[in-house]
Design a protein around this motif. Structure first.
Motif, PDB file in Angstrom:
ATOM      1  N   GLY A   1       0.806  -1.220   0.000  1.00  0.00           N
ATOM      2  CA  GLY A   1       0.000   0.000   0.000  1.00  0.00           C
ATOM      3  C   GLY A   1       0.835   1.264   0.000  1.00  0.00           C
ATOM      4  O   GLY A   1       0.314   2.357  -0.209  1.00  0.00           O
ATOM      5  N   ARG A   2       2.151   1.141   0.269  1.00  0.00           N
ATOM      6  CA  ARG A   2       3.012   2.340   0.285  1.00  0.00           C
ATOM      7  C   ARG A   2       3.708   2.533  -1.060  1.00  0.00           C
ATOM      8  O   ARG A   2       4.295   3.575  -1.324  1.00  0.00           O
ATOM      9  N   VAL A   3       3.673   1.499  -1.870  1.00  0.00           N
ATOM     10  CA  VAL A   3       4.249   1.575  -3.220  1.00  0.00           C
ATOM     11  C   VAL A   3       3.127   1.278  -4.207  1.00  0.00           C
ATOM     12  O   VAL A   3       2.357   0.341  -4.016  1.00  0.00           O
TER      13      VAL A   3
ATOM     14  N   MET B   1      -8.520   4.790 -22.208  1.00  0.00           N
ATOM     15  CA  MET B   1      -9.292   4.912 -20.962  1.00  0.00           C
ATOM     16  C   MET B   1      -8.798   3.892 -19.933  1.00  0.00           C
ATOM     17  O   MET B   1      -8.679   4.200 -18.741  1.00  0.00           O
ATOM     18  N   LEU B   2      -8.492   2.689 -20.405  1.00  0.00           N
ATOM     19  CA  LEU B   2      -7.986   1.664 -19.478  1.00  0.00           C
ATOM     20  C   LEU B   2      -6.640   2.085 -18.893  1.00  0.00           C
ATOM     21  O   LEU B   2      -6.350   1.828 -17.725  1.00  0.00           O
ATOM     22  N   LYS B   3      -5.845   2.754 -19.718  1.00  0.00           N
ATOM     23  CA  LYS B   3      -4.562   3.243 -19.233  1.00  0.00           C
ATOM     24  C   LYS B   3      -4.786   4.252 -18.110  1.00  0.00           C
ATOM     25  O   LYS B   3      -4.104   4.235 -17.083  1.00  0.00           O
ATOM     26  N   ARG B   4      -5.778   5.116 -18.321  1.00  0.00           N
ATOM     27  CA  ARG B   4      -6.066   6.124 -17.293  1.00  0.00           C
ATOM     28  C   ARG B   4      -6.608   5.474 -16.016  1.00  0.00           C
ATOM     29  O   ARG B   4      -6.319   5.929 -14.904  1.00  0.00           O
ATOM     30  N   ILE B   5      -7.414   4.411 -16.173  1.00  0.00           N
ATOM     31  CA  ILE B   5      -7.907   3.693 -14.978  1.00  0.00           C
ATOM     32  C   ILE B   5      -6.713   3.072 -14.240  1.00  0.00           C
ATOM     33  O   ILE B   5      -6.644   3.091 -13.005  1.00  0.00           O
ATOM     34  N   ALA B   6      -5.777   2.533 -15.034  1.00  0.00           N
ATOM     35  CA  ALA B   6      -4.589   1.923 -14.410  1.00  0.00           C
ATOM     36  C   ALA B   6      -3.758   2.987 -13.703  1.00  0.00           C
ATOM     37  O   ALA B   6      -3.167   2.723 -12.648  1.00  0.00           O
ATOM     38  N   ILE B   7      -3.718   4.187 -14.274  1.00  0.00           N
ATOM     39  CA  ILE B   7      -3.024   5.290 -13.589  1.00  0.00           C
ATOM     40  C   ILE B   7      -3.782   5.651 -12.313  1.00  0.00           C
ATOM     41  O   ILE B   7      -3.193   5.866 -11.255  1.00  0.00           O
ATOM     42  N   ALA B   8      -5.113   5.661 -12.423  1.00  0.00           N
ATOM     43  CA  ALA B   8      -5.944   6.033 -11.263  1.00  0.00           C
ATOM     44  C   ALA B   8      -5.653   5.129 -10.062  1.00  0.00           C
ATOM     45  O   ALA B   8      -5.579   5.600  -8.924  1.00  0.00           O
ATOM     46  N   GLN B   9      -5.463   3.821 -10.320  1.00  0.00           N
ATOM     47  CA  GLN B   9      -5.248   2.920  -9.174  1.00  0.00           C
ATOM     48  C   GLN B   9      -3.930   3.210  -8.447  1.00  0.00           C
ATOM     49  O   GLN B   9      -3.779   2.840  -7.286  1.00  0.00           O
ATOM     50  N   THR B  10      -3.004   3.908  -9.120  1.00  0.00           N
ATOM     51  CA  THR B  10      -1.760   4.242  -8.412  1.00  0.00           C
ATOM     52  C   THR B  10      -1.972   5.392  -7.414  1.00  0.00           C
ATOM     53  O   THR B  10      -1.130   5.622  -6.567  1.00  0.00           O
ATOM     54  N   PHE B  11      -3.082   6.100  -7.562  1.00  0.00           N
ATOM     55  CA  PHE B  11      -3.340   7.225  -6.654  1.00  0.00           C
ATOM     56  C   PHE B  11      -4.285   6.871  -5.519  1.00  0.00           C
ATOM     57  O   PHE B  11      -4.684   7.736  -4.747  1.00  0.00           O
ATOM     58  N   LEU B  12      -4.677   5.592  -5.431  1.00  0.00           N
ATOM     59  CA  LEU B  12      -5.520   5.164  -4.313  1.00  0.00           C
ATOM     60  C   LEU B  12      -4.727   5.307  -3.019  1.00  0.00           C
ATOM     61  O   LEU B  12      -3.566   4.887  -2.958  1.00  0.00           O
ATOM     62  N   GLY B  13      -5.351   5.874  -2.006  1.00  0.00           N
ATOM     63  CA  GLY B  13      -4.653   6.040  -0.731  1.00  0.00           C
ATOM     64  C   GLY B  13      -3.542   7.060  -0.855  1.00  0.00           C
ATOM     65  O   GLY B  13      -3.646   8.020  -1.618  1.00  0.00           O
ATOM     66  N   ALA B  14      -2.483   6.828  -0.110  1.00  0.00           N
ATOM     67  CA  ALA B  14      -1.362   7.787  -0.133  1.00  0.00           C
ATOM     68  C   ALA B  14      -0.044   7.044  -0.262  1.00  0.00           C
ATOM     69  O   ALA B  14       0.761   7.032   0.664  1.00  0.00           O
TER      70      ALA B  14
ATOM     71  N   GLU C   1       3.744   6.291  -0.957  1.00  0.00           N
ATOM     72  CA  GLU C   1       4.897   7.195  -0.874  1.00  0.00           C
ATOM     73  C   GLU C   1       5.727   7.144  -2.155  1.00  0.00           C
ATOM     74  O   GLU C   1       6.450   8.078  -2.469  1.00  0.00           O
ATOM     75  N   LEU C   2       5.631   6.016  -2.842  1.00  0.00           N
ATOM     76  CA  LEU C   2       6.419   5.830  -4.056  1.00  0.00           C
ATOM     77  C   LEU C   2       5.496   5.332  -5.166  1.00  0.00           C
ATOM     78  O   LEU C   2       4.755   4.359  -4.975  1.00  0.00           O
ATOM     79  N   VAL C   3       5.504   6.032  -6.291  1.00  0.00           N
ATOM     80  CA  VAL C   3       4.661   5.642  -7.422  1.00  0.00           C
ATOM     81  C   VAL C   3       5.551   5.373  -8.629  1.00  0.00           C
ATOM     82  O   VAL C   3       6.292   6.260  -9.073  1.00  0.00           O
ATOM     83  N   LEU C   4       5.483   4.150  -9.126  1.00  0.00           N
ATOM     84  CA  LEU C   4       6.279   3.767 -10.296  1.00  0.00           C
ATOM     85  C   LEU C   4       5.357   3.760 -11.511  1.00  0.00           C
ATOM     86  O   LEU C   4       4.358   3.050 -11.525  1.00  0.00           O
ATOM     87  N   LEU C   5       5.671   4.582 -12.489  1.00  0.00           N
ATOM     88  CA  LEU C   5       4.823   4.676 -13.682  1.00  0.00           C
ATOM     89  C   LEU C   5       5.598   4.177 -14.896  1.00  0.00           C
ATOM     90  O   LEU C   5       6.608   4.771 -15.277  1.00  0.00           O
ATOM     91  N   ASP C   6       5.134   3.087 -15.459  1.00  0.00           N
ATOM     92  CA  ASP C   6       5.806   2.524 -16.630  1.00  0.00           C
ATOM     93  C   ASP C   6       5.065   3.005 -17.880  1.00  0.00           C
ATOM     94  O   ASP C   6       3.924   2.601 -18.120  1.00  0.00           O
ATOM     95  N   GLU C   7       5.672   3.877 -18.627  1.00  0.00           N
ATOM     96  CA  GLU C   7       5.099   4.463 -19.845  1.00  0.00           C
ATOM     97  C   GLU C   7       3.714   5.079 -19.579  1.00  0.00           C
ATOM     98  O   GLU C   7       2.718   4.656 -20.165  1.00  0.00           O
ATOM     99  N   PRO C   8       3.635   6.089 -18.723  1.00  0.00           N
ATOM    100  CA  PRO C   8       2.307   6.624 -18.358  1.00  0.00           C
ATOM    101  C   PRO C   8       1.560   7.320 -19.483  1.00  0.00           C
ATOM    102  O   PRO C   8       0.338   7.400 -19.448  1.00  0.00           O
ATOM    103  N   THR C   9       2.282   7.830 -20.482  1.00  0.00           N
ATOM    104  CA  THR C   9       1.574   8.557 -21.539  1.00  0.00           C
ATOM    105  C   THR C   9       1.493   7.775 -22.845  1.00  0.00           C
ATOM    106  O   THR C   9       0.898   8.259 -23.811  1.00  0.00           O
ATOM    107  N   ALA C  10       2.085   6.591 -22.879  1.00  0.00           N
ATOM    108  CA  ALA C  10       2.031   5.796 -24.120  1.00  0.00           C
ATOM    109  C   ALA C  10       0.587   5.407 -24.417  1.00  0.00           C
ATOM    110  O   ALA C  10      -0.136   4.957 -23.533  1.00  0.00           O
ATOM    111  N   GLY C  11       0.171   5.607 -25.638  1.00  0.00           N
ATOM    112  CA  GLY C  11      -1.183   5.229 -26.047  1.00  0.00           C
ATOM    113  C   GLY C  11      -2.239   6.269 -25.725  1.00  0.00           C
ATOM    114  O   GLY C  11      -3.418   6.040 -25.983  1.00  0.00           O
TER     115      GLY C  11
END
Lengths: 315, 272
Positions: A77-79, A140-153, A155-165
């Protein structure tokens, strides 16, 4: 955010059969400004993320994330990670799936539903809450996948190709979102879009063939004043090197690889007027040589730097 | 405490997915239609016919003398249901439990879970979810069989015995299906594909069954081979006495422990 390293690797390596996807990675990344992870295809970026999250076990060496091994329960939950190719469950509304993930992070059922709605709003997909994944587009699925990284708080968010597609407008929104949240958490962003990395990140780790080529602040890597970079209509002839080297203050001329249609002219930095004079002289020399130019950049972009550093034989 | 909560959340999601997905609903519809058809035959008098001494000869030839005694000494409709169910439980349990960690691994959905929960919690939750589904299915079929047995029963004094035996048969079948669920936890983790897991599970079981029929093994070898899968417990389950059936149930729980352990060993080492 503390100054303690959030990611520490020592002698980290991962093999796939005979292939060394990660060779020997010794790295300490500190919390703070977003960190870019770049490199050509097959450099080991996704493998590195996968090891950090415990998707893959290292073949050798050690890795600590937030002071613990990746699968340690204290890290749960912290990553957060945006994986490149993970799918949501078919047939279940995305808000329900996000709520389930929030519940796993410790939210009550009711709070988890609200949290899911909040992150959907962040990625501008509140309207898609009741839709199941198969009803949504790739973007849209990419954005949902990005959204799940912002659940809670996390401390470390790893984004693999966040803008691809993503289309340019949506990609811009996502970048704004990352900028708006980068004071609260540390982002590590892997991307082939080096302009995004240059815009978003304070430092960058350059990987090539499983090894770290460079780990420095973006500002230190990107020279702004003493290089002219040209995009040309055709590959320049070898003879232009001698002509340009003869121009006052020019120290080095670099031709791109065949097909790159690129030329970089390095010159001694002797103030703004000296730079301007050199620029004019170089442009005149190119015109005289009949070389057509599409674009000129004063300085060197991160993209140019990464290409230069990861060129075969450059190590 | 946190692990228990995580498992609860995952099981809830698992069951919700099962009851809303085409695959889960198809299983329940297929299972319901099959037992509806079998129970309608038993209600039509087939059960009573199987309990006659004439049918006993055929049953002894097809199965063994214990099964013939079971049909004569126990409420025949339920005993017949037990015989058919014991033969088909592996297939139905495989259908119900072929997707435990297979979809998680195959679609890499697990990558959304691993940063939040332990692998052990995911494995246990999927195992429990599949066990709950098979238990619900067996429970509904057992209740339906008991109702049919009560309807066709002509002796009011037998009502209590039928209900008690119905509960016993249902319990046996629930326990008998659990090793198959555990076996599928191993196969689904190894295959990472629902279709492949089902193919390997059903195919492997069928091949073993055919091989045991074709190769005339005797002595210890025959015993060892017959107990490679829980099917070796079936003859003990299909006896009128309670003792062998209870021993079979205890053996089934042993298989659950063994297969679950092996499944976990495969799952924990898999790349996500």
């Amino acid at each position: 955010m503390s100054d303690a390293p959030i990611i520490v690797t020592e002698g980290l390596g991962r093999d796939f059969g005979d292939k060394r996807a990660l060779d020997v990675i010794d790295l300490a990344l500190e919390a703070g400004a977003p960190i870019g992870l770049v490199g050509p295809n097959g450099a080991g970026k996704t493998t590195f993320f996968s090891v950090l999250c415990g998707f893959l076990r290292p073949t050798r060496g050690t890795v600590q994330v937030l002071g613990r091994p990746p699968l340690h329960r204290d890290v749960h939950g912290r990553v957060a990670i945006l994986p490149q190719d993970a799918a949501f469950v078919r047939g279940v509304p995305v808000q329900s799936q996000l709520a389930m993930l929030a519940e796993l992070q410790g939210f009550s059922a009711k709070a988890a539903r609200a949290e899911a709605a909040r992150v959907l709003q962040l990625v501008l997909l509140a309207d898609a809450a009741k839709k199941s994944p198969e009803m949504l587009s790739h973007g849209m699925l990419k954005r949902i996948a990005i959204a799940q990284t912002f659940l809670g708080a996390p401390e470390l968010v790893l984004l693999d190709e966040p803008t691809a597609g993503l289309d340019p407008a949506t990609a811009s929104e996502m970048k704004n979102l990352i900028r708006s949240l980068d004071k609260e958490r540390t982002f590590v962003i892997s991307s082939h879009n080096l302009q995004d990395i240059e815009e978003l990140c304070g430092s960058v780790v350059i990987l090539d063939r499983g090894k770290i080529v460079e780990h420095r602040k973006v500002a230190e890597l990107v020279s702004r004043t003493s290089i002219l970079t040209f995009r040309l209509e055709a590959d320049p002839p070898e003879a232009i090197v001698a002509k340009l080297t003869a121009v006052a203050l020019v120290t080095r001329v670099e031709l791109g690889r065949p097909g790159e249609r690129r030329l970089a002219v390095h010159f001694r930095d002797e103030g703004e007027s000296g730079g301007n004079k050199t620029q004019i002289a170089v442009l005149q020399a190119l015109t005289a040589a009949g070389i057509g130019m599409i674009e000129m950049t004063r300085g060197q972009s991160l993209q140019d730097k990464v290409i230069e550093m990861t060129r075969p034989g450059s190590a | 405490m946190r692990a228990r909560r995580h498992i609860g959340v995952l099981v809830k999601q698992d069951l919700r997915y099962t009851f809303s997905s085409a695959r889960g609903l198809l299983f329940l519809i297929f299972f319901g239609m099959f037992w509806g058809w079998v129970l309608s035959k038993l209600a039509g008098g087939l059960g009573e016919q199987l309990g006659t001494p004439q049918a006993g000869f055929l049953v002894t030839w097809l199965f063994d003398a214990n099964v013939a005694r079971l049909l004569q000494e126990r409420p025949v409709t339920l005993a017949a249901y037990l015989v058919v169910a014991a033969m088909l439980t592996p297939l139905f349990a495989m259908l119900a439990s072929c997707d435990q960690t297979a979809t998680d691994l195959g679609t890499r959905h697990i990558r959304f879970l691993i940063p939040r929960v332990g692998r052990a919690e995911i494995f246990v939750a999927r195992l429990i979810g599949a066990s709950i589904l098979t238990t619900i299915a067996q429970l509904l079929a057992g209740i339906a069989a008991t109702i049919v047995a009560l309807v066709v029963n002509k002796d009011p004094g037998q009502t209590g015995a039928i209900v008690a035996y119905g509960a016993q048969v249902t319990g046996f079948l629930i326990i008998y299906s659990l090793p198959i669920v555990a076996l599928m936890s191993l196969i689904s983790a190894a295959m990472a594909s629902v279709g492949l897991a089902l193919l390997v599970g059903v195919g492997g079981y069928a091949v073993l069954g055919v091989a045991m029929g074709l190769v005339p093994l005797k002595g210890a070898a025959a015993t060892i081979v017959s107990f490679l899968v829980p099917g070796g417990l079936k003859p003990y389950l299909l006896q009128p006495e309670l003792g062998p059936a209870l021993a079979a149930c205890a053996g089934a729980l042993g298989y659950v422990a063994l297969y679950s352990f092996l499944g976990w060993q495969v799952f924990r080492k898999r790349n996500a």
